[in-house]
Every structure is written in structure tokens, then in C-alpha cells.
Design an enzyme around this catalytic site. Structure first.
Site, PDB file in Angstrom:
ATOM      1  N   SER A 276       9.285 -23.875  19.215  1.00  0.00           N
ATOM      2  CA  SER A 276      10.416 -23.709  18.303  1.00  0.00           C
ATOM      3  C   SER A 276      10.163 -22.676  17.200  1.00  0.00           C
ATOM      4  CB  SER A 276      10.828 -25.061  17.719  1.00  0.00           C
ATOM      5  OG  SER A 276      11.270 -25.929  18.763  1.00  0.00           O
TER       6      SER A 276
ATOM      7  N   GLY B  32      11.184 -26.323  22.632  1.00  0.00           N
ATOM      8  CA  GLY B  32      12.615 -26.436  22.911  1.00  0.00           C
ATOM      9  C   GLY B  32      13.284 -27.597  22.204  1.00  0.00           C
TER      10      GLY B  32
ATOM     11  N   ASN C   5       8.963 -15.919  26.114  1.00  0.00           N
ATOM     12  CA  ASN C   5       9.075 -16.569  27.420  1.00  0.00           C
ATOM     13  C   ASN C   5      10.548 -16.833  27.677  1.00  0.00           C
ATOM     14  OD1 ASN C   5       8.970 -18.208  29.659  1.00  0.00           O
ATOM     15  ND2 ASN C   5       8.177 -20.003  28.558  1.00  0.00           N
TER      16      ASN C   5
ATOM     17  N   GLU D 275       6.103 -26.834  30.697  1.00  0.00           N
ATOM     18  CA  GLU D 275       7.144 -27.175  31.685  1.00  0.00           C
ATOM     19  C   GLU D 275       6.567 -27.193  33.101  1.00  0.00           C
ATOM     20  OE1 GLU D 275       9.953 -24.276  30.245  1.00  0.00           O
ATOM     21  OE2 GLU D 275      10.105 -25.465  28.411  1.00  0.00           O
TER      22      GLU D 275
ATOM     23  N   LYS E  57      11.948 -18.096  30.242  1.00  0.00           N
ATOM     24  CA  LYS E  57      12.199 -19.254  31.103  1.00  0.00           C
ATOM     25  C   LYS E  57      13.219 -18.883  32.196  1.00  0.00           C
ATOM     26  CE  LYS E  57      11.280 -22.133  27.130  1.00  0.00           C
ATOM     27  NZ  LYS E  57      11.008 -23.473  26.721  1.00  0.00           N
TER      28      LYS E  57
ATOM     29  N   HIS F 265       1.946 -23.569  31.478  1.00  0.00           N
ATOM     30  CA  HIS F 265       3.008 -23.843  30.502  1.00  0.00           C
ATOM     31  C   HIS F 265       3.391 -25.324  30.592  1.00  0.00           C
ATOM     32  CE1 HIS F 265       6.962 -23.914  28.610  1.00  0.00           C
ATOM     33  NE2 HIS F 265       6.548 -22.856  27.938  1.00  0.00           N
TER      34      HIS F 265
ATOM     35  N   GLU G 277       0.637 -24.899  22.490  1.00  0.00           N
ATOM     36  CA  GLU G 277       2.052 -25.261  22.431  1.00  0.00           C
ATOM     37  C   GLU G 277       2.190 -26.774  22.516  1.00  0.00           C
ATOM     38  OE1 GLU G 277       4.697 -21.795  23.770  1.00  0.00           O
ATOM     39  OE2 GLU G 277       4.074 -22.858  25.562  1.00  0.00           O
TER      40      GLU G 277
HETATM   41  C1  PEP Z   1       7.990 -21.846  25.243  1.00  0.00           C
HETATM   42  O1  PEP Z   1       8.755 -21.879  26.199  1.00  0.00           O
HETATM   43  O2  PEP Z   1       6.817 -21.466  25.421  1.00  0.00           O
HETATM   44  C2  PEP Z   1       8.476 -22.232  23.918  1.00  0.00           C
HETATM   45  C3  PEP Z   1       7.613 -22.291  22.929  1.00  0.00           C
HETATM   46  O3  PEP Z   1       9.816 -22.543  23.809  1.00  0.00           O
HETATM   47  P1  PEP Z   1      10.674 -22.728  22.435  1.00  0.00           P
HETATM   48  O4  PEP Z   1      10.297 -21.560  21.532  1.00  0.00           O
HETATM   49  O5  PEP Z   1      12.090 -22.660  22.878  1.00  0.00           O
HETATM   50  O6  PEP Z   1      10.259 -24.012  21.837  1.00  0.00           O
END
Ligand code: PEP
Length: 247
Positions: free
Chosen positions: A209, A169, A7, A95, A9, A93, A163
Site C-alpha cells: 500500500s 492491496g 507491479n 499472491e 499484477k 510474491h 511485503e
Molecule cells: C504488490 O503487489 O507488491 C503490492 C505491494 O501491492 P499494493 O501496493 O497494491 O499493496
């Protein structure tokens, strides 16, 4: 077989996305793996049609509106994303839920729109730290899944991404056991709703992460069928390393 999804972003506009595609070179990634990237909408077309495109990479859109067209300034629809080369759509997601205030009702409508346009929905679910600490993990992720199940069950194919919000992040990663526990809860609900055979076709990815250094361990955890990677998917070498590490 595992699914490795990136992803991007709000990173990698058309020029940077073209560079990514030129250098990603997934030849070292075991062919059983399915690779998907989710560029920002403005880069969908270059990623899906670039001559330098790696043919193993599939493309998805990060967000869609629930209507197919109309007076919704700044939005893009599922049919438009499909026209620009997307075959997958991220929905729900963290976010979108926590920064832009998307509700379970919004995610349901977006899943419905994705399915209508022939996109494969990737439903993201996950609890906040406070929800986890107050013992509400199962309740939250099942509520998020249940809100969309009626729409998902009519899709030809769909994926789930677990997630945890506190791991996205932040550099904090769920332990493999944390991931397995949450995935088992989701798997049980899918089995209730779709039967064991129906559920078996639905990969459940872990996200939060994931990096080259922890991908193999997370991927080897029970019930983890792949990973959804944010920050570490922006660098072609790191994305490739994560995918190769999960062999
Ligand atoms: C994501 O945006 O779905 C995500 C898991 O981000 P990160 O790997 O940066 O934590």
C-alpha cells in the site's frame, strides 16, 4: 539511490501498457533512482520495445516457471521472459504464495531458473497478520529468505522486497519503524551470508500500500532502499509522483 518498482499484477494488457509508456515521462524523477515495471507477461514485449518507451524504465516479469521449456500449459519460462525484454523477475510474491499455493521449494526453483536465464531475481518475503500477531515475523521472513539463499548468492545481482501480506492491496501500510525492523532482520542475515560488502549491494525494498502520500516517509526509514508498488503504480502520474517523492 533508490529502487522504485511497479507491479502491475493482472492489469494493463498490451494496449493499456502502450498508453502507460507514452505518458509516464520520468524526466522529473531524480536520475539516481532505478525504475522498474513488472507488466503482465503478455505486455512485456510492448513495454520493452515500444518506440515511446521511457529509456529509464527497466522491465521485469511477475512470475516464471522453474523449467526452461516443456509441457506446462499456460506457463512461461525465464528464457522466454528474457527474450520478451525482461531483465528482472519477481519471485515469491505473496499472491503467488497465498493465492496459488507456492511453497518455499517452488520459490527456490524459480530463483534458480531466473539466475540461469540471466534475470535479476527480486525475492518477495512477508508475514501474514496472524504470523505477526503471534510473534513469528522474524522466523517467517528468514525462513523464506533462507530457502533461496544458496541460489541467490550465485546471482550477479538480486533484490529483496519485504511485503507484509496484511499490507498488500489493503490500504494498511506498515509504519516506517515496522519496515525498518523487518529490513534490519533481513540485512543481518544477508551480512552473515554474504559479508558486509556483499550484502551492501542488495537493495531491500518495502512493499504494501505504498502511495504518493506515504512514499517519502517510508523511503526515509532506516534500511529501506526502495519501494515495490502495486495498485498505485498503475497510473503513470502516481508512479512518477512516488518516484519523485523519494528524492
Ligand atoms: C504488490 O503487489 O507488491 C503490492 C505491494 O501491492 P499494493 O501496493 O497494491 O499493496
Amino acid at each position: 539511490m533508490a529502487v522504485i518498482a511497479g507491479n502491475w499484477k493482472m492489469h494493463l494488457g498490451p494496449s493499456d501498457a502502450t498508453d502507460f509508456m507514452k505518458s509516464v515521462d520520468t524526466a522529473s524523477v531524480p536520475t539516481v533512482h532505478e525504475l522498474i515495471v513488472f507488466p503482465p507477461a503478455v505486455s512485456l514485449h510492448v513495454v520493452s520495445s515500444s518506440a515511446a518507451r521511457d529509456p529509464r524504465l527497466q522491465v521485469g516479469v511477475q512470475n516464471i516457471h522453474w523449467e526452461d521449456s516443456g509441457a506446462f500449459t499456460g506457463e512461461i519460462s525465464a528464457p522466454m521472459a528474457a527474450d520478451a525484454g525482461a531483465t528482472f523477475a519477481l519471485v515469491g510474491h505473496s499472491e503467488r504464495r497465498h493465492v496459488f499455493g507456492e511453497s518455499d521449494g517452488d520459490t527456490r526453483l524459480k530463483v534458480k531458473a531466473a539466475v540461469r536465464a540471466g534475470l535479476v531475481p527480486v525475492l518477495c518475503v512477508g508475514e501474514t497478520l496472524q504470523e505477526r500477531q503471534s510473534g513469528r515475523l522474524d522466523e517467517v521472513i528468514l525462513r523464506q529468505l533462507d530457502a533461496t539463499l544458496d541460489e541467490l548468492r550465485v546471482a550477479e545481482r538480486f533484490l529483496i522486497a519485504y511485503e507484509p501480506v496484511w499490507a498488500i492491496g489493503t490500504g494498511e501500510t506498515a509504519t516506517p519503524a515496522d519496515a525498518s525492523d523487518a529490513h534490519a532482520v533481513l540485512r543481518a542475515r544477508l551480512e552473515d551470508a554474504l559479508g558486509v560488502a556483499g550484502s551492501a549491494t542488495v537493495p531491500i525494498l518495502y512493499g504494501g500500500s505504498v502511495k504518493p502520500g506515504n512514499a517519502a516517509e517510508l523511503m526515509s526509514a532506516a534500511d529501506v532502499d526502495g519501494v515495490l508498488v502495486g495498485g498505485a503504480s498503475l497510473d503513470p502520474a502516481s508512479f512518477r509522483e512516488i518516484a519523485a517523492a523519494t528524492g
